[in-house]
Write a protein that holds these residues in place. Structure first.
Motif, PDB file in Angstrom:
ATOM      1  N   THR A 285      26.051  -1.497   4.814  1.00 47.37           N
ATOM      2  CA  THR A 285      27.105  -2.492   4.293  1.00 47.37           C
ATOM      3  C   THR A 285      27.527  -2.657   6.041  1.00 47.37           C
ATOM      4  OG1 THR A 285      26.240  -2.928   3.144  1.00 47.37           O
ATOM      5  CG2 THR A 285      28.201  -3.982   3.323  1.00 47.37           C
ATOM      6  N   ASN A 286      28.419  -3.331   6.708  1.00 49.27           N
ATOM      7  CA  ASN A 286      29.227  -3.259   7.721  1.00 49.27           C
ATOM      8  C   ASN A 286      30.093  -4.211   7.033  1.00 49.27           C
ATOM      9  OD1 ASN A 286      31.085  -3.658  10.246  1.00 49.27           O
ATOM     10  ND2 ASN A 286      29.546  -5.102  11.036  1.00 49.27           N
ATOM     11  N   ASN A 287      31.447  -3.116   6.469  1.00 53.97           N
ATOM     12  CA  ASN A 287      32.694  -3.676   6.473  1.00 53.97           C
ATOM     13  C   ASN A 287      33.933  -3.684   7.056  1.00 53.97           C
ATOM     14  OD1 ASN A 287      31.157  -3.514   3.314  1.00 53.97           O
ATOM     15  ND2 ASN A 287      32.601  -1.588   3.058  1.00 53.97           N
TER      16      ASN A 287
ATOM     17  N   LYS B 166      21.424   1.399   1.820  1.00 56.82           N
ATOM     18  CA  LYS B 166      21.849   0.069   1.618  1.00 56.82           C
ATOM     19  C   LYS B 166      23.111   0.425   1.975  1.00 56.82           C
ATOM     20  CE  LYS B 166      22.913  -4.225  -0.376  1.00 56.82           C
ATOM     21  NZ  LYS B 166      23.325  -5.012  -1.297  1.00 56.82           N
TER      22      LYS B 166
ATOM     23  N   GLU C 267      18.648  -2.839   3.983  1.00 59.00           N
ATOM     24  CA  GLU C 267      17.842  -1.960   3.688  1.00 59.00           C
ATOM     25  C   GLU C 267      17.258  -0.898   3.849  1.00 59.00           C
ATOM     26  OE1 GLU C 267      16.840  -2.728  -0.679  1.00 59.00           O
ATOM     27  OE2 GLU C 267      17.520  -4.375  -0.866  1.00 59.00           O
TER      28      GLU C 267
ATOM     29  N   GLU D 291      27.694  -8.133   6.950  1.00 63.37           N
ATOM     30  CA  GLU D 291      25.788  -8.130   6.910  1.00 63.37           C
ATOM     31  C   GLU D 291      25.621  -6.535   5.669  1.00 63.37           C
ATOM     32  OE1 GLU D 291      21.996  -8.638   9.535  1.00 63.37           O
ATOM     33  OE2 GLU D 291      23.704  -8.523  10.142  1.00 63.37           O
ATOM     34  N   SER D 292      24.107  -6.574   6.015  1.00 65.84           N
ATOM     35  CA  SER D 292      23.626  -5.834   5.144  1.00 65.84           C
ATOM     36  C   SER D 292      22.176  -5.339   5.093  1.00 65.84           C
ATOM     37  CB  SER D 292      23.785  -5.801   3.450  1.00 65.84           C
ATOM     38  OG  SER D 292      24.743  -5.568   2.806  1.00 65.84           O
TER      39      SER D 292
END
Length: 584
Positions: free
Chosen positions: A460-462, A458, A536, A533-534
């Motif tokens: 995720t853009n942090n 997974k 998988e 956004e994430s």
């Protein structure tokens, strides 16, 4: 003697039905004005995971339906409530009519039987369940009295009878709210025996039955004018409904709802060697199954591709899909590990269904024991297969989550044996950057030995700006064990399987518990990962000969955990620079 015994049993059932009818009249009448017109997304979420009250109201002896005919007890309110208490949100109630239908031209249904069906539906409504009822055994050519037969010559009679039957059923339930769903029929046309030419010929009549069903139900008015209606194809098989066999969705011009109110019905028992065959040749299923104990087809990639095809053909076009039956029989007497593989089959089926916006309804025939589908003891409603029910509720229970991104239509995964290549340089060992915008969570294979190594990632853009996924790579480090090549599979991803790549790279110098890594990359078609956004990515890889890996000898092996969490022994890179994890 047999016939006399049946008549006694039928008399008992009718008496119970009459007594039950008195109780049913004490149930508050459903308020027609309370109907909530749920759209596609709402109805799928509301129905959640479902359960079949199988081998009960469709059970029959010599064409005479009786709920106890096949050994199950009389249905009670407490029995149905136990299903809701276990976490299921929907119940499918198969119903046969057969000899309870009178002669032409009215084809009147026996009122006591229709009252009993109504009472059981009331049990389910009272328990807060969504309910599916159908004409179940009436389409079986192997059952005495079966008559919904698309291969027969008397089609005018069949169609007239079909219309009369559904008019009576629909009228009986016209004022019921959105919790009730009608399914036109069940596994019709099985006598074609998978002959493609016969299947195509049968579809002309099957399509006509479905159109009669929709038109008849809508014409009865009340809430039936906007009720969700469930439509099956030939023998409820997926491949004939998505392929070029002639299945058509009926028109629904008489609906008063604000959008489409047609659902598509299918069943899933693949591979049958695992799901239904009454022998011990295939007792295991899935990527981690022992190949000698599993079928040679119908694994996880097949499951994904089948449900994906239903998504592409129907769900993505506004038609919800209900898999009205799926499951696997108990073969634990032949393999003690069978129960865990049955639970995994149910969990994986639930996961993929949820990802693709499909409602899964597990089959339960009430039989517990060798080759039984039972999940409950219906005499006291104790749970007999907690592992299977828990597996489903891990996906559909109150603490479960729903994928945040709707999966795009994609092609089914194709295995490719990929040669190992040697890099020109090995990246320098660097601790995890604390300022990276890319976060990775991981779920891996927990078995110590397995024929496939599963990795779910997974991302995720942090950060504050988009990340081009074509600039992202992931690595899973392992030890090859032998000289066999490896095959990479992408089972599913939000951004499309075809946009995920895999290659195997040999380290210049072997490290502790690693001499090779799987590198996962993305094509330009994967697009970008927006801030917050994430996505998988579900992958696995195997040896070309499908022999087992020793996972305990792998750097990236994670021996526990079934939910996404940080794992710094898998690494991620942005434009070639280490962005997450610690290299070996």
């Amino acid at each position: 003697m047999k016939k006399r015994l049946f008549m006694i049993l039928l008399a008992v059932a009718v008496v119970l039905g009459s007594n039950g009818l008195t109780r049913a009249l004490q149930v508050p009448v459903v308020d027609a004005a309370s109907f909530e017109d749920l759209n596609q997304k709402q109805i799928v979420e509301a129905m959640g995971a479902g359960w079949n009250l199988g081998n009960a109201l469709e059970a029959t002896i010599d064409g005479n339906p009786s709920e106890t005919a096949w050994g199950n007890p009389v249905i009670t309110q407490s029995m149905v409530q136990a299903i809701a208490d276990a976490g299921f949100k929907s119940i499918r109630i198969p119903v046969s009519y057969l000899n309870h239908i009178g002669s032409a031209p009215n084809y009147t249904i026996n009122q006591a039987w229709l009252n009993r069906v109504k009472q059981v539906v009331d049990y389910a409504i009272n328990s807060g369940l969504y309910v599916i009822i159908n004409t179940h055994g009436d389409g079986f050519h192997t059952i005495t009295g079966g008559w919904i037969l698309p291969g027969n010559s008397d089609q005018a009679i069949i169609k007239a009878k079909f219309e009369k039957i559904w008019k009576q059923i629909a009228t009986t339930f016209a004022d019921y709210d959105e919790h009730l769903i009608f399914e036109s029929m069940n596994e019709v046309g099985a006598d074609a025996n998978y002959d493609d030419n016969l299947v195509k010929a049968y579809y002309k009549n099957i399509n006509a039955y479905n159109q009669i069903f929709v038109d008849t139900v809508r014409s009865t008015g009340g809430n039936n004018a906007k009720r969700w209606l469930l439509i099956p194809g030939w023998n409820t098989t997926i491949y004939t409904m998505v392929g070029n066999y002639g299945f058509t969705i009926p028109t629904d011009s008489k609906s008063t709802a604000s959008g489409k109110r047609i659902m598509i019905s299918a069943h899933y028992y693949s591979p049958w060697e695992f799901c239904g065959d009454q022998n011990y040749n295939a007792t295991q299923w899935g990527n981690n199954a022992n190949p000698s104990k599993a079928a040679s087809w119908g694994g996880e990639d097949f499951l994904v591709s089948e449900l994906q095809s239903m998504y592409n053909t129907f769900v993505s076009k506004g038609y919800p899909v209900v898999i009205g039956e799926y499951g696997s029989v108990d073969k634990s007497q032949g393999d003690a590990a069978n129960t865990s593989y049955r639970a995994y089959f149910a969990k994986r089926f639930s996961q993929v269904s949820k990802q693709y916006g499909i409602v899964p309804v597990i089959w339960d025939n009430g039989y517990n024991g060798n080759y039984g589908f039972g999940l409950f003891n219906r005499n006291n409603m104790s749970i007999t297969q907690p592992a299977i029910i828990n597996a489903i509720m891990e996906v559909y229970g109150p603490t479960s989550t729903t994928p945040t991104v709707t999966p795009f239509p994609t092609t089914s995964p194709t295995p490719t044996v990929i040669p190992t290549i040697t890099p020109t340089a090995t990246p320098t060992v660097t601790p995890t950057p604390t300022t990276s915008s890319l976060d990775v969570k991981f779920i891996g294979s927990t078995l110590a030995s397995a024929s496939s190594i599963v990795g779910k990632y997974k991302l995720t853009n942090n950060g504050n700006s988009s990340i081009a996924l074509s600039e992202v790579t992931l690595r899973y480090y392992f030890t090859k064990d032998d000289s066999q090549g490896q095959a990479f599979f992408c089972d599913w991803s939000h951004i499309g399987n075809q946009n995920v790549t895999g290659s195997f790279v040999a380290l210049n110098a072997a490290k502790q518990k690693a001499d090779t890594y799987l590198q996962i990359g993305f094509t330009s078609g994967a697009g970008s990962l927006a801030p917050g956004e994430s996505i998988e990515v579900h992958t696995r890889f195997s040896k070309s000969d499908w022999t087992n890996f020793d996972l305990t000898n792998d750097y990236s092996y994670k021996s526990s955990g079934t939910t996404y969490e940080g794992w710094n022994k898998v690494t991620a890179y942005l434009s070639g620079a280490l962005a997450y994890g610690i290299e070996p």
